[in-house]
Design a protein around this motif. Structure first.
Motif, PDB file in Angstrom:
ATOM      1  N   UNK A  48      -7.051  66.028 -47.142  1.00 25.27           N
ATOM      2  CA  UNK A  48      -8.366  66.068 -47.620  1.00 25.27           C
ATOM      3  C   UNK A  48      -9.201  67.090 -47.093  1.00 25.27           C
ATOM      4  N   UNK A  49      -9.147  67.409 -45.729  1.00 23.60           N
ATOM      5  CA  UNK A  49     -10.134  68.340 -45.017  1.00 23.60           C
ATOM      6  C   UNK A  49      -9.382  69.650 -45.158  1.00 23.60           C
ATOM      7  N   UNK A  50      -8.075  69.679 -45.279  1.00 22.09           N
ATOM      8  CA  UNK A  50      -7.543  70.916 -45.376  1.00 22.09           C
ATOM      9  C   UNK A  50      -7.856  71.572 -46.837  1.00 22.09           C
ATOM     10  N   UNK A  51      -7.888  70.839 -47.841  1.00 25.96           N
ATOM     11  CA  UNK A  51      -8.343  71.344 -49.248  1.00 25.96           C
ATOM     12  C   UNK A  51      -9.787  71.617 -49.234  1.00 25.96           C
ATOM     13  N   UNK A  52     -10.472  70.875 -48.857  1.00 28.59           N
ATOM     14  CA  UNK A  52     -12.003  71.067 -48.926  1.00 28.59           C
ATOM     15  C   UNK A  52     -12.416  71.924 -47.547  1.00 28.59           C
ATOM     16  N   UNK A  53     -11.708  72.567 -46.704  1.00 31.46           N
ATOM     17  CA  UNK A  53     -12.283  73.226 -46.093  1.00 31.46           C
ATOM     18  C   UNK A  53     -12.367  74.653 -46.637  1.00 31.46           C
ATOM     19  N   UNK A  54     -12.275  74.834 -47.746  1.00 31.31           N
ATOM     20  CA  UNK A  54     -12.430  75.918 -48.887  1.00 31.31           C
ATOM     21  C   UNK A  54     -13.751  75.714 -49.442  1.00 31.31           C
ATOM     22  N   UNK A  55     -14.753  76.704 -49.084  1.00 32.73           N
ATOM     23  CA  UNK A  55     -16.008  76.411 -49.389  1.00 32.73           C
ATOM     24  C   UNK A  55     -16.467  76.115 -51.260  1.00 32.73           C
ATOM     25  N   UNK A  56     -15.494  77.127 -51.861  1.00 28.65           N
ATOM     26  CA  UNK A  56     -15.445  76.938 -53.129  1.00 28.65           C
ATOM     27  C   UNK A  56     -15.264  75.519 -53.843  1.00 28.65           C
ATOM     28  N   UNK A  57     -14.330  74.984 -53.246  1.00 29.52           N
ATOM     29  CA  UNK A  57     -13.770  73.726 -53.562  1.00 29.52           C
ATOM     30  C   UNK A  57     -14.797  72.375 -53.118  1.00 29.52           C
ATOM     31  N   UNK A  58     -15.097  72.808 -51.829  1.00 28.23           N
ATOM     32  CA  UNK A  58     -16.276  72.060 -51.104  1.00 28.23           C
ATOM     33  C   UNK A  58     -17.662  71.804 -52.040  1.00 28.23           C
ATOM     34  N   UNK A  59     -18.199  73.078 -52.697  1.00 22.63           N
ATOM     35  CA  UNK A  59     -19.200  73.254 -53.390  1.00 22.63           C
ATOM     36  C   UNK A  59     -19.079  72.377 -54.758  1.00 22.63           C
ATOM     37  N   UNK A  60     -17.915  72.366 -55.145  1.00 20.79           N
ATOM     38  CA  UNK A  60     -17.395  71.956 -56.428  1.00 20.79           C
ATOM     39  C   UNK A  60     -17.498  70.504 -56.245  1.00 20.79           C
ATOM     40  N   UNK A  95     -23.796  77.322 -57.529  1.00 17.16           N
ATOM     41  CA  UNK A  95     -22.570  78.423 -57.851  1.00 17.16           C
ATOM     42  C   UNK A  95     -22.205  79.364 -56.764  1.00 17.16           C
ATOM     43  N   UNK A  96     -23.011  79.353 -55.747  1.00 21.30           N
ATOM     44  CA  UNK A  96     -22.839  80.121 -54.435  1.00 21.30           C
ATOM     45  C   UNK A  96     -22.247  79.378 -53.170  1.00 21.30           C
ATOM     46  N   UNK A  97     -20.937  79.540 -53.008  1.00 20.30           N
ATOM     47  CA  UNK A  97     -20.391  78.847 -52.085  1.00 20.30           C
ATOM     48  C   UNK A  97     -20.837  79.044 -50.596  1.00 20.30           C
ATOM     49  N   UNK A  98     -21.854  80.329 -50.723  1.00 25.26           N
ATOM     50  CA  UNK A  98     -22.013  80.750 -49.051  1.00 25.26           C
ATOM     51  C   UNK A  98     -23.285  80.178 -48.710  1.00 25.26           C
ATOM     52  N   UNK A  99     -23.875  79.234 -49.874  1.00 22.74           N
ATOM     53  CA  UNK A  99     -25.045  78.345 -49.463  1.00 22.74           C
ATOM     54  C   UNK A  99     -24.846  77.331 -48.387  1.00 22.74           C
ATOM     55  N   UNK A 100     -23.379  77.003 -48.483  1.00 24.75           N
ATOM     56  CA  UNK A 100     -23.000  75.968 -47.730  1.00 24.75           C
ATOM     57  C   UNK A 100     -22.942  76.289 -46.028  1.00 24.75           C
ATOM     58  N   UNK A 101     -23.448  75.562 -45.322  1.00 21.43           N
ATOM     59  CA  UNK A 101     -23.227  75.866 -43.729  1.00 21.43           C
ATOM     60  C   UNK A 101     -22.514  74.766 -43.167  1.00 21.43           C
ATOM     61  N   UNK A 102     -21.190  74.923 -43.152  1.00 19.13           N
ATOM     62  CA  UNK A 102     -20.263  74.052 -42.681  1.00 19.13           C
ATOM     63  C   UNK A 102     -20.509  73.883 -41.109  1.00 19.13           C
ATOM     64  N   UNK A 103     -20.563  72.592 -40.823  1.00 18.65           N
ATOM     65  CA  UNK A 103     -21.012  72.379 -39.317  1.00 18.65           C
ATOM     66  C   UNK A 103     -20.097  70.969 -38.600  1.00 18.65           C
ATOM     67  N   UNK A 104     -19.053  70.957 -39.242  1.00 17.34           N
ATOM     68  CA  UNK A 104     -17.987  69.749 -38.632  1.00 17.34           C
ATOM     69  C   UNK A 104     -17.751  69.919 -37.095  1.00 17.34           C
ATOM     70  N   UNK A 105     -18.016  68.947 -36.268  1.00 19.66           N
ATOM     71  CA  UNK A 105     -17.865  68.955 -35.311  1.00 19.66           C
ATOM     72  C   UNK A 105     -16.424  68.736 -34.781  1.00 19.66           C
ATOM     73  N   UNK A 106     -16.107  69.535 -33.878  1.00 13.59           N
ATOM     74  CA  UNK A 106     -14.457  69.427 -33.463  1.00 13.59           C
ATOM     75  C   UNK A 106     -14.162  68.570 -32.228  1.00 13.59           C
ATOM     76  N   UNK A 107     -13.366  67.732 -32.030  1.00 12.71           N
ATOM     77  CA  UNK A 107     -12.987  66.760 -31.015  1.00 12.71           C
ATOM     78  C   UNK A 107     -14.098  65.845 -30.878  1.00 12.71           C
TER      79      UNK A 107
END
Length: 298
Positions: free
Chosen positions: A21-33, A44-56
């Protein structure tokens, strides 16, 4: 064309395995969809997304799959193949860390109000246990005491994305529909074939039929490895839940038997008489009587 170079987006130092799931939606275009389909929006602009998933974050099994900000809204997506009523508490722990990270350079003791993006918690469920299309999980449902207006609450929406559920959502996000179909095939084929063969069959068929075709073609080896891990993990979790239910059932039966024994002891019946009346071995009856006596003496 969608850029599916997922490997570069997934840090190598994670202490948990990445999910499909996260491999697929790590792509901003698919995440925006996915965001548009879930919220009825039309960005319609994937760059509007600011991904901030915390690691570990926090614990090995308590990470959040994807979190991001768009239009001053903080959205947290979680995929689950096993239902858990504890998800709101896990979300609370995660968002506490996330807000702490966001405000680490702010003066929390100052007079200026610190503005935070408003959160939204969404769980995408595709487990084998039957669940409704949509349900709301609340942190307040976990409280031992019910308050009409709880001082603290967190509401998470769980959406069933198995085939046949939420058709409008799946129709509006092809990638989510493809993911749903792929995981359903892996699960179905694994019922009659070794897991490795089941995953290979699902991947081959999906590529041929245009289901996650680009992603699976470019990430075939990694997708296969992760799918096998996910299915094994899902099976283990299912077994643990079944064991817990069986343990609970046995404990309930034992407690009921103790209550019956107590009543009969109060009437003056002997262990042998109780054994005959309850159709239980006299040795077991004596053991439970000893437990009752020990508990009464504490």
């Amino acid at each position: 064309m969608t850029d599916y170079n997922y490997q570069k987006d997934i840090p190598a130092n994670r202490t948990y395995k990445s999910r499909i799931f996260e491999m697929i939606f790590s792509n901003k275009k698919d995440l925006l969809s996915l965001y548009n389909a879930t919220n009825g929006t039309h960005y319609d602009d994937p760059e509007l997304l600011e991904v901030n998933t915390l690691e570990n974050a926090i614990y090995l099994s308590m990470h959040n799959d994807i979190s991001f900000v768009i239009d001053s809204r903080l959205t947290l997506y979680e995929h689950q193949s096993t239902y858990s009523p504890n998800l709101p508490l896990r979300y609370l722990m995660y968002i506490s860390d996330l807000y702490s990270n966001m405000t680490k350079d702010e003066n929390l003791y100052g007079t200026r109000k610190i503005l935070l993006p408003a959160p939204k918690f969404v769980i995408f469920y595709n487990g084998i246990d039957e669940q409704p299309d949509m349900q709301e999980l609340r942190l307040s449902d976990m409280f031992e005491i019910v308050d009409n207006i709880p001082s603290l609450d967190l509401r998470a929406v769980m959406l069933n994305i198995n085939p046949g559920h939420n058709p409008h959502l799946l129709d509006n996000c092809k990638t989510l529909r493809d993911y749903s179909e792929y995981t359903a095939r892996v699960r179905r084929y694994a019922e009659s074939s070794p897991l490795s063969e089941a995953v290979e069959q699902a991947i081959t068929e999906c590529i041929k039929e245009g289901i996650l075709a680009e992603f699976l073609s470019k990430n075939r080896a990694e997708a296969k490895k992760v799918s096998i891990y996910e299915y094994d993990e899902e099976k283990v979790m299912r077994m643990l839940q079944e064991d817990a239910r069986e343990t609970g059932r046995q404990e309930g039966e034992t407690q009921k038997l103790k209550e019956q024994i107590s009543k009969k002891l109060a009437k003056g019946n002997t262990p042998e008489e109780i054994s005959e009346m309850l159709e239980e071995p006299v040795e077991h009856i004596r053991e439970l009587i000893a437990e009752l006596s020990q508990k009464a003496s504490i």
